[in-house]
Design a protein around this motif. Structure first.
Motif, mmCIF file in Angstrom:
data_model
loop_
_atom_site.group_PDB
_atom_site.id
_atom_site.type_symbol
_atom_site.label_atom_id
_atom_site.label_comp_id
_atom_site.label_asym_id
_atom_site.label_seq_id
_atom_site.Cartn_x
_atom_site.Cartn_y
_atom_site.Cartn_z
ATOM 1 N N GLU A 696 44.167 6.380 23.260
ATOM 2 C CA GLU A 696 45.587 6.598 22.994
ATOM 3 C C GLU A 696 45.832 6.935 21.524
ATOM 4 O OE1 GLU A 696 49.816 4.190 23.521
ATOM 5 O OE2 GLU A 696 48.115 3.703 24.832
ATOM 6 N N LEU A 697 45.139 6.206 20.623
ATOM 7 C CA LEU A 697 45.300 6.460 19.183
ATOM 8 C C LEU A 697 44.785 7.847 18.802
ATOM 9 C CD1 LEU A 697 44.242 2.937 17.890
ATOM 10 C CD2 LEU A 697 46.519 3.943 17.657
ATOM 11 N N ALA A 698 43.688 8.273 19.436
ATOM 12 C CA ALA A 698 43.154 9.613 19.169
ATOM 13 C C ALA A 698 44.126 10.675 19.673
ATOM 14 C CB ALA A 698 41.792 9.768 19.827
ATOM 15 N N LYS A 699 44.729 10.403 20.828
ATOM 16 C CA LYS A 699 45.699 11.343 21.411
ATOM 17 C C LYS A 699 46.928 11.469 20.498
ATOM 18 C CE LYS A 699 48.014 12.263 25.825
ATOM 19 N NZ LYS A 699 48.315 11.703 27.172
ATOM 20 N N GLU A 700 47.310 10.345 19.886
ATOM 21 C CA GLU A 700 48.454 10.356 18.968
ATOM 22 C C GLU A 700 48.105 10.979 17.619
ATOM 23 O OE1 GLU A 700 49.717 6.335 18.522
ATOM 24 O OE2 GLU A 700 50.431 6.134 20.599
ATOM 25 N N GLY A 701 46.798 11.208 17.369
ATOM 26 C CA GLY A 701 46.372 11.779 16.100
ATOM 27 C C GLY A 701 46.151 10.753 15.011
ATOM 28 N N ARG A 702 46.191 9.458 15.370
ATOM 29 C CA ARG A 702 45.969 8.410 14.363
ATOM 30 C C ARG A 702 44.497 8.131 14.141
ATOM 31 N NH1 ARG A 702 49.320 3.303 16.003
ATOM 32 N NH2 ARG A 702 48.639 2.629 13.912
ATOM 33 N N LEU A 703 43.646 8.486 15.096
ATOM 34 C CA LEU A 703 42.190 8.374 14.960
ATOM 35 C C LEU A 703 41.556 9.710 15.298
ATOM 36 C CD1 LEU A 703 41.226 4.946 16.608
ATOM 37 C CD2 LEU A 703 41.217 5.497 14.168
ATOM 38 N N LYS A 704 40.401 9.973 14.689
ATOM 39 C CA LYS A 704 39.700 11.232 14.970
ATOM 40 C C LYS A 704 39.022 11.176 16.329
ATOM 41 C CE LYS A 704 36.416 14.454 12.864
ATOM 42 N NZ LYS A 704 35.501 14.683 11.718
ATOM 43 N N ASN A 705 38.330 10.057 16.598
ATOM 44 C CA ASN A 705 37.617 9.863 17.862
ATOM 45 C C ASN A 705 37.995 8.519 18.457
ATOM 46 O OD1 ASN A 705 35.877 12.277 17.599
ATOM 47 N ND2 ASN A 705 35.022 11.142 15.856
ATOM 48 N N PRO A 706 38.014 8.404 19.797
ATOM 49 C CA PRO A 706 38.376 7.124 20.424
ATOM 50 C C PRO A 706 37.496 5.958 19.973
ATOM 51 C CG PRO A 706 38.378 8.875 22.057
ATOM 52 C CD PRO A 706 37.824 9.470 20.801
ATOM 53 N N GLU A 707 36.168 6.194 19.816
ATOM 54 C CA GLU A 707 35.259 5.096 19.452
ATOM 55 C C GLU A 707 35.476 4.596 18.024
ATOM 56 O OE1 GLU A 707 32.882 9.012 19.257
ATOM 57 O OE2 GLU A 707 34.366 8.059 20.579
ATOM 58 N N ASP A 708 36.249 5.341 17.209
ATOM 59 C CA ASP A 708 36.574 4.869 15.864
ATOM 60 C C ASP A 708 37.430 3.606 15.900
ATOM 61 O OD1 ASP A 708 35.190 6.970 14.773
ATOM 62 O OD2 ASP A 708 36.963 8.209 14.397
ATOM 63 N N VAL A 709 37.990 3.288 17.064
ATOM 64 C CA VAL A 709 38.846 2.099 17.200
ATOM 65 C C VAL A 709 38.079 0.819 16.869
ATOM 66 C CG1 VAL A 709 38.370 1.651 19.655
ATOM 67 C CG2 VAL A 709 40.608 1.059 18.691
ATOM 68 N N PHE A 710 36.746 0.851 16.993
ATOM 69 C CA PHE A 710 35.958 -0.349 16.710
ATOM 70 C C PHE A 710 35.758 -0.576 15.204
ATOM 71 C CE2 PHE A 710 34.734 0.939 21.031
ATOM 72 C CZ PHE A 710 35.177 -0.189 21.700
ATOM 73 N N PHE A 711 36.280 0.366 14.403
ATOM 74 C CA PHE A 711 36.169 0.233 12.952
ATOM 75 C C PHE A 711 37.546 0.047 12.302
ATOM 76 C CE2 PHE A 711 32.310 2.135 14.428
ATOM 77 C CZ PHE A 711 31.359 1.395 13.742
ATOM 78 N N ILE A 712 38.489 -0.417 13.120
ATOM 79 C CA ILE A 712 39.795 -0.837 12.614
ATOM 80 C C ILE A 712 40.111 -2.193 13.236
ATOM 81 C CG2 ILE A 712 40.651 1.511 12.239
ATOM 82 C CD1 ILE A 712 42.143 1.279 14.911
ATOM 83 N N THR A 713 41.282 -2.739 12.943
ATOM 84 C CA THR A 713 41.662 -4.058 13.461
ATOM 85 C C THR A 713 43.035 -3.980 14.126
ATOM 86 O OG1 THR A 713 42.735 -4.690 11.391
ATOM 87 C CG2 THR A 713 40.375 -5.199 11.605
ATOM 88 N N PHE A 714 43.439 -5.062 14.785
ATOM 89 C CA PHE A 714 44.750 -5.095 15.437
ATOM 90 C C PHE A 714 45.897 -4.924 14.431
ATOM 91 C CE2 PHE A 714 42.920 -7.716 19.193
ATOM 92 C CZ PHE A 714 42.419 -6.548 19.754
ATOM 93 N N PRO A 715 45.853 -5.587 13.255
ATOM 94 C CA PRO A 715 46.921 -5.322 12.272
ATOM 95 C C PRO A 715 46.986 -3.842 11.871
ATOM 96 C CG PRO A 715 45.774 -7.333 11.697
ATOM 97 C CD PRO A 715 45.003 -6.723 12.823
#
Length: 869
Positions: A696-715
Motif C-alpha cells: 500500500e505504501l509503495a502504491k501511494e509512492g511513500r516507499l520505492k518497493n513493498p519490502e522496504d517496509v521492513f526498514f521503517i517503523t510504525f511511527p
C-alpha cells in the motif's frame, strides 16, 4: 575570481563535505574551533571529476568493474592496478594546475603532507583508515602534482575496493578531495583515541606515541609507548613504555624508516604533563565534534599539533542514561544470551519485539505501555536488544543464576557477567535493588494459577500433556489468523499487531507449561538411582533423540527427501513437489526466527534446496538417518537397563518410579521446541500483514518497493511522510551492522565485553588485545600479502605486522595475530572494522606458531591458546 578547484583549509566547514571530503571537512572544522592544526588547502572533488572527465576514465572504470563481477579469472588486484596506470598516465587539466600552483605559491611553497579526502571516507559507521594513499615530505609543484594523481588513483586501489565491497558501499558517484597540509617536522608523534577502542569505555582515552613521524605507528612498523588515561582527571589506568626499534624520518625526497638511537629505544616519549596537554586538546576536539574521535598528533619545537581527526567508527553504541538511573549500569545482550542471535534485528523486526513487550506490560502490569518510562529497562542498540539488569543485580544472591547457567542460555555471557559483577561489586551492591514483589497483581497471579493448571495436565499424563500442548498451539495460531482476515487500513493492521503481540508471546510460551513438569524428571531420577546404583552413565543416553521434537522432525524430513530424490536419480529444485510438501509444514521458518524482516523459506526456498542437494552430493543422508535411529534405540534401551538394574538391587518401587520419570521425560521433552514453532507461525502472519502495508505504501509512492517496509517503523508509517529516504538509510545501517560483532555484556560507560577473561595456560602465548572476540582456527603464517593465495576461509593469519596492502585478505580471515603494532596500527583498526578477533605484540609469533596448527585467540585478553594440529 572564485576558485573552482581549490579551497583554503581555514575557509572550510562541515557543510563542504561533498566538495572537500571527510578529512578536509574535519580539518576545516578543527581550525574554526581554534585547535592547533597545520594550515594548507584542499583540492576539491570538482578537480577529481574534471580530471576523470578529461581523461575519459569513468566509462573505462565502470566497464572494468562490470568485467570484474563477471570474469572469474580477473582479480581485484589486477583491476586496481589497471585503474592506477590510467590515473598516472592521465593529464591534469591546465586550469586545475593553475589554481593549485597559485594557492601553493601563496602559502610559501611549504613542505607538505598530501592525503586523500574521499567523500566516502571516515563517515559514521565506516572507517577507511589506511585504505587511501598519504604522501609525506612532498616538496615542489611537480612532486605535488604527482602526489595528487596518486591520491586520486588510491580511491580505486584493491584495499579500498575490497572494503567498499565488504561494507556494501556503491562505487557509483565517488569522488576524491586531496588535503595538502603543511608538514610538521615531528620529533615525536602518535595517535589518541578519546574513547578506548579496545574495550569501548567512553570514560577512558588511549594514547600511543613514538619517535619521529607518525607513519611507523600507523603502519604497524613499531610498537609504541601506550597509555590508558582516565578522561576526567588524566590519571593513568595503564602506562607501558615499549622498546621502539624504528622511526620514520624525512629525507631529501620522501621519508625513510630508520633504527632508533640506542639511548632512545627504551626512553619514554611523553612525560605526564605532555600527556595531559594532549588529553585536554583532544577533549576539545571531541566536544566540538560531539562524538569520540581518533586523532593523529605531532610534536615539534615545543608545540603539539593535531593533524587529523575522524570519528571512531568501531565503537559499539553507548546505552542511553535514563532519568533517575545514573551511575554504573549493566546491560545484557538478549539477542546472544537467550537466542544465540548475532545478527541485528531489522527496524520492523525490532518494532514488533518492542510492541510485544509493551503489550505484555499492558496485559500483565500496571504501567501505561505508551509511557516512554515503561520500557526503561530495554534498549535497542544497533539492532540488538540489551536489558538493563542493574536493579536485579544489586543483590548478590541473584548472581547464582549466572553461576549455574541455564542449559539454554549462553554460558560465555554468564561467565563474562560474573567477572564484571565481581570486579564492580562495591558499586553495583551499594544501592538497594528493585522490589519485584511490587510487580505482582491480580493479572500476574491469575496467569500463574493458569500455568499451574496446565502443568498438572502433563504431570498426570505425559500423553495428555503432549496432546494438550499441540492443541493449544494450533488453536492460538488459528485464532490469530481469524483476527487478521478483515484488516483493511494501515492503522487497522498496525493496531492488530500492537494488540495481539502479547497473546502470541504469552500463549506461545504457555504451550510449554503442559510439558514443563518434565524439566526436572532427570534430576529426580538421578536422585533415586543414586540410592542403589553407582554407575549412572546410562542416564546421559536418555536425552538422545527424543521423539515429538518438531526441530528434529524437520531435519529428518530433509534427510529423507534427499534420500528419496537421490534414489530416483533426481536433484531438488524450486519446482520439486517434495519441496512444496515440506514447505507446507516448515515454510514459515527462516534463518533468523524472531525477526519479521527476514524472508521465510516459503518466500526464498533456495537455502532448503541447496541443503538437500548438499546431502545428495555428499551421500550423507543415510548416515544422518541411521545416527538418529541408533540414538533413539540406545536411549530406549538405556531406560530399560536402568529399570532392570534397580530391580536387581531390590528397589522395585523405585525402579517403577524412575521408569515412569524417564519415559515421561522422553514423551514430553521434545515438545519444548513447539513454542518457537508456533511463535514463528504468528510472526509469519505479521510479516504478511506488514508486507500488505508495504504494498500500500509503495502504491501511494511513500516507499520505492513493498519490502522496504521492513526498514521503517510504525511511527514512520503513522507520520504520513515520504519514507523512501528513511528506508534506504536504515537499510544501509542494517547492512553495516550485519558485519559488526555485538558485545555480550555492556555497561553505561560504553565498556563492551565480548568474552570473559581467561588466563593463558602453559600452552599459550600472550600479546596485546587489539580487537575483541574469541575464535578458533588453523594458523597460516605469512610474511607478505602476495602469499595470501594459500589462505582459506576462517584461517588465523599470523604475521610480523600488516599495512593497508593486506586488507583484501581480511575478508577470508577468522582472526589475526601480529608480532608488532598496537591497538591503533593498521591491522588492529581493520580487524575491529571487520569484526575479527586480533592480538598484537606476540613475540616471535611467526616462529613459535606453525602452518596448520590450531589456536584459540582472545582479542580481549591477548591470549593465544595452542590447541595442536
Amino acid at each position: 575570481m572564485k576558485n573552482l578547484y581549490v579551497k583554503n583549509l581555514n575557509q572550510i566547514r562541515k557543510e563542504d563535505i561533498a566538495t572537500v571530503g571527510g578529512k578536509g571537512a574535519n580539518l576545516g572544522e578543527m581550525l574554526s574551533a581554534g585547535l592547533p592544526v597545520p594550515g594548507g588547502f584542499v583540492l576539491l572533488t570538482s578537480a577529481y571529476k574534471q580530471f576523470v572527465k578529461t581523461n575519459s576514465l569513468e566509462q573505462k572504470i565502470t566497464r572494468l568493474l562490470q568485467e570484474l563481477d563477471t570474469n572469474s579469472t580477473m582479480t581485484l588486484e589486477t583491476a586496481a592496478s589497471m585503474i592506477e596506470e590510467w590515473f598516472l598516465a592521465g593529464e591534469i587539466p591546465s586550469e586545475v594546475i593553475q589554481e593549485v600552483e597559485d594557492i601553493y605559491r601563496s602559502q610559501g611553497e611549504p613542505v607538505t603532507a598530501v592525503r586523500s579526502s574521499a567523500t566516502a571516507e571516515d563517515l559514521p559507521g565506516m572507517s577507511f583508515a589506511g585504505q587511501y594513499s598519504t604522501f609525506l615530505n612532498v616538496q615542489g609543484l611537480e612532486s605535488l602534482l604527482k602526489a595528487i594523481k596518486e591520491c586520486w588513483a588510491s580511491l580505486w586501489n584493491s584495499r579500498a575496493l575490497s572494503y567498499r565491497m565488504k561494507q556494501g558501499v556503491s562505487n557509483d558517484g565517488l569522488a576524491h578531495g586531496v588535503v595538502v597540509q603543511h608538514l610538521i617536522p615531528s620529533e615525536k608523534s602518535g595517535i589518541l583515541f578519546t574513547a578506548n577502542p579496545v574495550n569501548g569505555r567512553r570514560d577512558q582515552m588511549l594514547l600511543n606515541s613514538s619517535w619521529g613521524l607518525g607513519e611507523a605507528i600507523v603502519g604497524g612498523e613499531v610498537t609504541p609507548d601506550q597509555w590508558v588515561v582516565q578522561k576526567s582527571d588524566g590519571s593513568f589506568v595503564e602506562a607501558t613504555t615499549a622498546v621502539k626499534e624504528v622511526m620514520t624520518v624525512r629525507r631529501e625526497h620522501g621519508i625513510e624508516l630508520v633504527p632508533v638511537a640506542e639511548d632512545l629505544k627504551e626512553t619514554v616519549t611523553l612525560n605526564k604533563e605532555e600527556v595531559d596537554i594532549l588529553r585536554q586538546l583532544c577533549l576539545k576536539a571531541e566536544a566540538y565534534f560531539g562524538s569520540p574521535q581518533d586523532l593523529e598528533w605531532a610534536y615539534a619545537d615545543g608545540t603539539f599539533y593535531l593533524v587529523q581527526s575522524r570519528p571512531i567508527t568501531s565503537l559499539f553504541h553507548q546505552p542511553e542514561t535514563k532519568p533517575g538511573r545514573e551511575g554504573l549500569r549493566v546491560f545484557m545482550n538478549m539477542n546472544l544470551y537467550s537466542q544465540a542471535m548475532k545478527e541485528p534485528f531489522t527496524p520492523m523486526g525490532a518494532q514488533v519485539v518492542e510492541d510485544m513487550v509493551r503489550d505484555i506490560i499492558r496485559r500483565m502490569g500496571k504501567k501505561d505501555p505508551r509511557d516512554p518510562e515503561t520500557l526503561w529497562f530495554l534498549q535497542n542498540l544497533n539492532g540488538r536488544f540489551f536489558i538493563d539488569m542493574t536493579e536485579m543485580l544489586r543483590n548478590p544472591k541473584t548472581w547464582r543464576k549466572f553461576d549455574s547457567n541455564p542449559a539454554d542460555k549462553d554460558p560465555v555471557t554468564s561467565l563474562a557477567m560474573l567477572q564484571l559483577l565481581e570486579r564492580e561489586r562495591e558499586e553495583i551492591t551499594s544501592l538497594k535493588g528493585a522490589n519485584f514483589f511490587k510487580a505482582l497483581n491480580r493479572r500476574t497471579l491469575a496467569y500463574g494459577l493458569g500455568a499451574l493448571k496446565k502443568i498438572k495436565v502433563g504431570k498426570k499424563s505425559a500423553a495428555a500433556g503432549r496432546e494438550a500442548a499441540v492443541a493449544y498451539g494450533e488453536d492460538m495460531v488459528k485464532d490469530l489468523y481469524l483476527k487478521a482476515e478483515n484488516l483493511k487500513s494501515l492503522e487497522e493492521r498496525i493496531l492488530f499487531i500492537e494488540t495481539s503481540a502479547a497473546d502470541l508471546f504469552l500463549k506461545g510460551f504457555e504451550v510449554v507449561f503442559f510439558v514443563s513438569a518434565s524439566s526436572n524428571y532427570l534430576k529426580k531420577a538421578k536422585k533415586l538411582m543414586e540410592t542403589c546404583m553407582t554407575d549412572l552413565s546410562d542416564l546421559h543416553l536418555v536425552e538422545k533423540a527424543v521423539p515429538h521434537s518438531v526441530t528434529t522432525e524437520m531435519g529428518m524430513a530433509i534427510l529423507k527427501m534427499a534420500r528419496d530424490l537421490d534414489a530416483q536419480g533426481r536433484r531438488a529444485d524450486l519446482n520439486s513437489p517434495e519441496l512444496a510438501d515440506f514447505l507446507k509444514t516448515y515454510g514459515h521458518r527462516n534463518s533468523i526466527e524472531l525477526d519479521v524482516g527476514i524472508p521465510t523459506w516459503k518466500e526464498e526456498p533456495a537455502y532448503v534446496v541447496d541443503l538437500i542437494n548438499t546431502y545428495i552430493d555428499s551421500k550423507t543422508y543415510d548416515e544422518g538417518i541411521r545416527r538418529f535411529e541408533k540414538s533413539r534405540e540406545e536411549a530406549e534401551a538405556a531406560v530399560h537397563r536402568i529399570r532392570q538394574a534397580m530391580e536387581r538391587a531390590g528397589e522395585k518401587k523405585k525402579a517403577q518410579k524412575v521408569y515412569r520419570l524417564l519415559t515421561d521425560f522422553r514423551a514430553m521433552f521434545g515438545i519444548r521446541e513447539l513454542p518457537k514453532f508456533y511463535l514463528r507461525h504468528g510472526l509469519t502472519l505479521y510479516r504478511n500483514v506488514i508486507m500488505d502495508m508495504g504494498k500500500e505504501l509503495a502504491k501511494e509512492g511513500r516507499l520505492k518497493n513493498p519490502e522496504d517496509v521492513f526498514f521503517i517503523t510504525f511511527p514512520d508509517i503513522r507520520s504520513h511522510k515520504d519514507l523512501e529516504a528513511v528506508a534506504a538509510k536504515n537499510r544501509e545501517s542494517y547492512n553495516l551492522e550485519m558485519n559488526r560483532m555485538a558485545p555480550r555484556v555492556l555497561t553505561s560507560t560504553g565498556e563492551s565485553i565480548h568474552a570473559p577473561v581467561m588466563k593463558a595456560g602453559e600452552n599459550a602465548l600472550m600479546g596485546i588485545p587489539v580487537s575483541p572476540g574469541v575464535t578458533e582456527g588453523r594458523v597460516r603464517v605469512l610474511y607478505h600479502p602476495e602469499e595470501g593465495q594459500s589462505l582459506e576461509v576462517g584461517d588465523i593469519l599470523v604475521t610480523t605486522g600488516t599495512n593497508p596492502s593486506w586488507t583484501p585478505l581480511f575478508m577470508k580471515l577468522g582472526g589475526l595475530i601480529m608480532e608488532t603494532g598496537g591497538p591503533i596500527s593498521h591491522g588492529s583498526v581493520v580487524a575491529r572494522e571487520y569484526g575479527l578477533p586480533a592480538v598484537a605484540g606476540v613475540v616471535n609469533a611467526t616462529r613459535q606458531l606453525k602452518d596448520g596448527q590450531r589456536v584459540r585467540i582472545n582479542g580481549e585478553t591477548g591470549s593465544v591458546e595452542l590447541l595442536g594440529v
